[in-house]
Design an enzyme around this catalytic site. Structure first.
Site, PDB file in Angstrom:
ATOM      1  N   GLY A   1     -29.000  23.730  25.516  1.00 17.83           N
ATOM      2  CA  GLY A   1     -30.166  22.870  25.340  1.00 17.83           C
ATOM      3  C   GLY A   1     -31.447  23.589  24.943  1.00 17.83           C
TER       4      GLY A   1
ATOM      5  N   HIS B   1     -27.041  22.552  12.314  1.00 21.93           N
ATOM      6  CA  HIS B   1     -25.748  23.251  12.252  1.00 21.93           C
ATOM      7  C   HIS B   1     -25.998  24.724  11.911  1.00 21.93           C
ATOM      8  CE1 HIS B   1     -21.421  23.589  11.727  1.00 21.93           C
ATOM      9  NE2 HIS B   1     -21.671  24.331  10.654  1.00 21.93           N
TER      10      HIS B   1
HETATM   11  C1  GAR Z   1     -27.092  25.450  18.124  1.00 19.84           C
HETATM   12  O1  GAR Z   1     -27.005  26.756  17.647  1.00 19.84           O
HETATM   13  C2  GAR Z   1     -26.619  24.454  17.087  1.00 19.84           C
HETATM   14  O2  GAR Z   1     -26.873  24.886  15.780  1.00 19.84           O
HETATM   15  C3  GAR Z   1     -25.149  24.404  17.359  1.00 19.84           C
HETATM   16  O3  GAR Z   1     -25.041  24.438  18.754  1.00 19.84           O
HETATM   17  C4  GAR Z   1     -26.099  25.253  19.265  1.00 19.84           C
HETATM   18  C5  GAR Z   1     -26.719  24.556  20.447  1.00 19.84           C
HETATM   19  O4  GAR Z   1     -27.625  25.421  21.078  1.00 19.84           O
HETATM   20  N1  GAR Z   1     -24.563  23.213  16.809  1.00 19.84           N
HETATM   21  C6  GAR Z   1     -23.353  23.164  16.275  1.00 19.84           C
HETATM   22  O5  GAR Z   1     -22.617  24.123  16.240  1.00 19.84           O
HETATM   23  C7  GAR Z   1     -22.969  21.809  15.715  1.00 19.84           C
HETATM   24  N2  GAR Z   1     -21.770  21.892  14.958  1.00 19.84           N
HETATM   25  P1  GAR Z   1     -28.619  24.871  22.191  1.00 19.84           P
HETATM   26  O6  GAR Z   1     -27.773  24.054  23.174  1.00 19.84           O
HETATM   27  O7  GAR Z   1     -29.166  26.089  22.838  1.00 19.84           O
HETATM   28  O8  GAR Z   1     -29.664  24.033  21.517  1.00 19.84           O
END
Ligand code: GAR
Length: 188
Positions: free
Chosen positions: A12, A109
């Site tokens: 998050g 992404h």
């Molecule tokens: C982020 O790096 C986002 O780009 C990725 O998940 C992470 C969440 O980080 N999303 C994907 O891979 C979608 N396919 P966070 O929970 O620290 O925001």
């Protein structure tokens, strides 16, 4: 004032960056709700700390995607959400949510789409040996990571440590997501 919903499944950090940007005026909106499909995910504790309402659900407690998405759409409608921001929501959005919020769901992404779609994008890119990595923000449609691109930012890294790529990428993600959300809200 416009209202956002942020969907997340894990840590998050993007969610927190968005909430903080709303609080200090860099985004002219408020986060009405954080939606999470993983009870126990760290983002839930973040939402509590930041005073953001959350809706946490277990997909296995529903008969299927349509059933839980109907509940989510009802909630978003009742909160008068303008824009849905997927921020590490590791679940494919189905037709119920898509049809209700078409053109108003965006995703971040960790690759330069259309390269390296789906889960483990950073690991896929490192495995491939790319030297230019990046972040994409795009509209969500029926095609996995295939909706129209809104913003992209690239960075160079000549190594093989996915954790380092994640670290470099996340710094870019937070700024890019905040700027992009703010720009989109002006157009809504
Ligand atoms: C982020 O790096 C986002 O780009 C990725 O998940 C992470 C969440 O980080 N999303 C994907 O891979 C979608 N396919 P966070 O929970 O620290 O925001």
């Amino acid at each position: 004032m416009k209202r956002l919903a942020v969907f997340a499944s894990g840590s998050g950090t993007n969610f927190e960056a968005i909430v903080k940007a709303c609080a200090d005026g860099r985004i002219d909106a408020s986060v009405a709700v954080m939606v999470c499909d993983k009870p126990g995910a760290a983002v839930i504790e973040r939402a509590e700390r930041l005073g953001v309402r959350s809706f946490v659900f277990s997909p296995r407690n529903y008969s299927g995607k349509e059933a839980y998405e109907r509940v989510i759409v009802e909630l978003l409608d009742s909160l008068e959400v303008d824009l849905v921001c997927l921020a590490g929501y590791m679940r494919i959005v189905g037709s119920v949510l898509l049809n209700a919020y078409r053109g108003r769901i965006i995703n971040i992404h960790p690759s330069l789409l259309p390269a390296f779609k789906g889960a483990g994008a950073v690991e896929q890119a490192v495995e491939y040996g790319v030297k230019v990595f990046g972040i994409t923000i795009h509209y969500v449609n029926e095609d996995l990571d295939g909706g129209r691109i809104i913003a992209q930012k690239a960075f160079e890294y000549d190594g093989s440590d996915p954790a380092e790529v994640h670290r470099l990428g996340q710094k870019i993600e937070h700024q890019l997501y905040v700027d992009t959300i703010n720009k989109l809200l002006c157009e809504l």
